[in-house]
Scaffold this motif. Sequence first.
Motif, PDB file in Angstrom:
ATOM      1  N   ILE A   1       0.729  -1.317  -0.098  1.00  0.00           N
ATOM      2  CA  ILE A   1       0.048  -0.071   0.045  1.00  0.00           C
ATOM      3  C   ILE A   1       0.963   1.247  -0.002  1.00  0.00           C
ATOM      4  O   ILE A   1       0.414   2.164  -0.796  1.00  0.00           O
TER       5      ILE A   1
ATOM      6  N   GLY B   1       3.831   1.411  -1.419  1.00  0.00           N
ATOM      7  CA  GLY B   1       4.560   1.689  -2.327  1.00  0.00           C
ATOM      8  C   GLY B   1       5.901   1.153  -2.444  1.00  0.00           C
ATOM      9  O   GLY B   1       6.725   1.243  -3.190  1.00  0.00           O
TER      10      GLY B   1
ATOM     11  N   ARG C   1      -3.591   1.749  -2.978  1.00  0.00           N
ATOM     12  CA  ARG C   1      -2.414   2.261  -3.128  1.00  0.00           C
ATOM     13  C   ARG C   1      -2.391   3.338  -4.149  1.00  0.00           C
ATOM     14  O   ARG C   1      -1.979   4.263  -4.352  1.00  0.00           O
TER      15      ARG C   1
ATOM     16  N   TYR D   1       4.990   7.342   3.685  1.00  0.00           N
ATOM     17  CA  TYR D   1       4.858   7.723   2.238  1.00  0.00           C
ATOM     18  C   TYR D   1       4.266   9.266   1.899  1.00  0.00           C
ATOM     19  O   TYR D   1       4.938   9.846   1.072  1.00  0.00           O
TER      20      TYR D   1
END
Length: 426
Positions: free
Chosen positions: A81, A83, A170, A207
């Motif tokens: 999710i 990345g 994602r 992220y």
Amino acid sequence: MTQKNHTSRREFLRAAAAATASLALASPSLAQSPARVVVIGGGFGGASSARALRQLDPSLDVTLVTADRQYVACPFSNEVIAGDRAIEAQQFTYEKIAAGGIKLVAQMAQTIDPQARTIGLADGSTLRYDRLVLSPGIDLRFDALPGYDEAAASRMPHAWKAGEQTLLLRRQLEAMDDGGVVAIVVPATPFRCPPGPYERASLIAHYLKTRKPRSKLIILDSKDAFSKQRLFQAAWQELYPGLIEWVALSQGGKVTSVDPATNTLVTDFATHHVQVANVIPPQRAGRIAEIAGVTDKSGWCPINPVSLESTQVPNIHVIGDACIAGAMPKSAFSANAQAKTCAGAIVALLAGATPTSPKLINTCYSLVAPDYGISIAGVYQPRNGLFADIEGAGGTSPLDAPRDVRAREAIYARSWFETIGAEVFG
């Protein structure tokens, strides 16, 4: 004419004697026919159980029933999710399990008759069993949160069963604006992987920090406490100050309804309009457990913790996320440990012996960042019909550990996943 009848009678008697001798020879063979154990569910619990049964008693006739030809693992799907990991790294096949002498049936189990000890499959065929192991995992309760159903999951992904939902969440993160708000909705316990929502929050925060630093993440929680809470919150303060907001139950964190058309989340105290909504709904044991009659009013499956046998239906054992295991959390490690205990108990029961009382271990790693891991471990034994903690055993990562220790725990976490994946799926 008379002679012919005598000849026929002699032939008949000879044939009858031969048949009797044949039956006499065949009887020991029938008596020695291998016991049939069917395992339903191809995740960590079911696959572990099938392999453990064959390892403990190679003479057993073991069949693994799983609807899918490959398994997509949930542990580490939070890295997908965020990345940092490819979904292919989560995928396992069953070829090596089949090569170990286990019959593989790629069908959906639709019915179970505990009296006849039969299983009806989607193609209309039937399997018979002497002992049945159910490892059906979870089903999501799409009737539990107003506004949230299967259709809503395409707008507000749960991503609590790894696969397309994982990739959908994602993609939504990748598509959102810098400065947007991500919300994670956490249900009340019990649910699969108690620390999972907070690991997910951590990795999504990583992220956002590295790709969209003006964004924010809010956790709307139906609980006032969670697994590894002090470790998570200390790490959030260190790594993501001001980025993550946790709203507990007592602060109005419980989401009471959602509107997928507008990405709106409603609590008793506020209405949140967000860009990305990850809604993890309440859960229950997989549907086949209810069909088998092994669930209770809670939707989960009570078991005897010594044998993992259902307390409601004899000759059916329930392992993994679906069973009520007391202090033992719903995790891949738990499912693997329960599967081995269950296999030992079944081999003992089939031999007319009494299973011995087990001690089981669970260790759970969580990544707070790609190079920052924390963990909790526990040891459990049967007590009062459940698995209970053994006091003084287990524990968590040190609260004040230096960064090199956190980095090593992240390495240990990945090593654990590679090890258990190889052990279970080959």
